[in-house]
Design an enzyme around this catalytic site. Structure first.
Site, PDB file in Angstrom:
ATOM      1  N   CYS A   1       0.823  -1.218   0.000  1.00 29.20           N
ATOM      2  CA  CYS A   1       0.000   0.000   0.000  1.00 29.20           C
ATOM      3  C   CYS A   1       0.852   1.261   0.000  1.00 29.20           C
ATOM      4  CB  CYS A   1      -0.906   0.038   1.233  1.00 29.20           C
ATOM      5  SG  CYS A   1      -2.035  -1.347   1.423  1.00 29.20           S
TER       6      CYS A   1
ATOM      7  N   HIS B   1      -6.490   2.334   4.736  1.00 25.63           N
ATOM      8  CA  HIS B   1      -6.965   1.393   3.716  1.00 25.63           C
ATOM      9  C   HIS B   1      -7.705   0.254   4.405  1.00 25.63           C
ATOM     10  CE1 HIS B   1      -7.385  -1.267   0.412  1.00 25.63           C
ATOM     11  NE2 HIS B   1      -6.382  -2.066   0.732  1.00 25.63           N
TER      12      HIS B   1
ATOM     13  N   GLU C   1     -27.753  12.514   6.436  1.00 21.05           N
ATOM     14  CA  GLU C   1     -27.091  13.337   7.442  1.00 21.05           C
ATOM     15  C   GLU C   1     -25.593  13.077   7.547  1.00 21.05           C
ATOM     16  OE1 GLU C   1     -27.008  16.205  10.618  1.00 21.05           O
ATOM     17  OE2 GLU C   1     -28.412  15.792   8.984  1.00 21.05           O
TER      18      GLU C   1
ATOM     19  N   HIS D   1     -12.393  -4.955  -3.769  1.00 15.86           N
ATOM     20  CA  HIS D   1     -11.188  -4.918  -2.939  1.00 15.86           C
ATOM     21  C   HIS D   1     -11.414  -4.157  -1.637  1.00 15.86           C
ATOM     22  CE1 HIS D   1      -6.535  -4.135  -2.863  1.00 15.86           C
ATOM     23  NE2 HIS D   1      -7.050  -4.033  -1.657  1.00 15.86           N
TER      24      HIS D   1
END
Length: 259
Positions: free
Chosen positions: A101, A119, A150, A207
Site C-alpha cells: 500500500c 486502507h 445526514e 477490494h
C-alpha cells in the site's frame, strides 16, 4: 520487496519508541486493532499510514493487524523518495515486509497533503462496488454517489476548501478497477485524484477503499462515515430506495431566538 527493505535494519529504533499515545508508532497499532474489531482489516489485509512533517510511518505487510506493535512500524523520509527508484526506509522492523500500500499512501501525502491515509477491506465498501458493477449501462459504474443523508456532513468540501458538505449535497467517491498487485493500483488512484479533486477517498472494485484526511482525526472520521454510508447504501438498494433523491429543502418556521 527485499530490495526496498535493504536499509539500515535495526537502526533508528528511537523513531518508533515513545510513551506518547498520540505518537504515530503508537497510534497505528491502536487504530488497526480498532479496525480489526470492525472487520476492516481481517487476515492481515488493509493498513494505515501517518505523516508527521517529513516522516511517514507505515504499517507493515503480513502482520495480524490486531497484534501489531510499535516495533513493527516502518518509517521513511518523504523528501528523500526519488521517483522510479526503490524506496528507502530510515527505520525497518526486524521481520515483515514493506506494505504494498505504500505508494498509494504516498500519493495521498504528496498529492493531497494528507496527514493520514487508511486502507480497509470493508465488506460494505466491496458490496457497493459490486452493486455499481452490476448497474444498468445508463448509470455510472465508476463513481458512488449519495445525497440527502445526514452522515454526509462528515466530509470536507475538498482540499483547501473551507467547511464540510451539507445534508443536501452529493458525496461522490470514484471507483477504480482492482489489479493483481496492490502497488499497481497507484497510477489509477492518482488518475482518480486528478478527475475528482475534491474527493477524500477512492473505492477499489472488489477490494476495498482508501481514505485520507488532513490528520488522523479527520481521516478516521471520514472512514467511519463512509462505512456507515456504504452499509446504508447496500440496504437502500435492497429496499429499492435510490441513492440520489430530489427532496425539498425544509425551511425553519421561525429563527432561533438570539441569546
Amino acid at each position: 520487496m527485499a530490495s526496498e527493505a535493504a536499509d539500515q535494519r535495526g537502526n533508528n529504533d528511537h523513531l518508533v519508541e515513545s510513551n506518547d499515545p498520540d505518537h504515530p508508532a503508537n497510534l497505528i497499532p491502536s487504530l488497526c486493532a480498532k479496525f480489526w474489531t470492525l472487520g476492516w482489516v481481517t487476515g492481515t489485509g488493509g493498513g494505515c499510514s501517518i505523516r508527521e512533517e517529513d516522516l511517514v510511518y507505515i504499517a507493515p505487510s503480513g502482520v495480524q493487524k490486531e497484534l501489531m506493535k510499535p516495533a513493527d512500524i516502518y518509517v521513511l523520509s518523504l523528501p528523500h523518495q526519488v521517483p522510479s527508484t526503490p524506496r528507502t526506509y530510515i527505520r525497518s522492523p526486524p521481520a515483515f515486509k514493506p506494505s504494498q500500500c505504500t505508494p498509494l499512501f504516498l500519493a495521498a501525502f504528496t498529492r493531497r497533503g494528507a496527514g493520514c491515509c487508511i486502507h480497509t477491506h470493508s465488506q460494505w465498501a466491496v458490496l457497493v462496488t459490486l452493486l455499481l458493477e452490476s448497474a444498468p449501462a445508463t448509470e455510472s459504474r465508476r463513481v458512488f454517489e449519495i445525497n440527502n443523508i445526514e452522515q454526509i456532513k462528515g466530509f470536507g468540501k475538498g482540499p483547501g476548501k473551507v467547511g464540510n458538505l451539507g445534508y443536501h449535497d452529493t458525496l461522490r467517491i470514484p471507483v477504480i478497477e482492482n489489479t493483481a498487485h496492490e502497488e499497481d493500483l497507484t497510477e489509477f488512484l492518482e488518475d482518480a485524484m486528478d478527475e475528482f479533486p475534491d474527493a477524500y477517498a477512492v473505492l477499489v472494485r472488489r477490494h476495498g477503499v482508501y481514505v485520507w484526511g488532513d490528520n488522523v482525526h479527520k481521516a478516521k472520521t471520514m472512514c467511519e462515515s463512509l462505512d456507515y454510508l456504504f452499509r446504508l447504501a447496500v440496504e437502500m438498494r435492497q429496499l429499492g430506495i435510490p441513492w440520489i433523491s430530489d427532496i425539498p429543502v425544509v425551511q425553519p418556521r421561525r429563527k432561533a431566538v438570539e441569546q
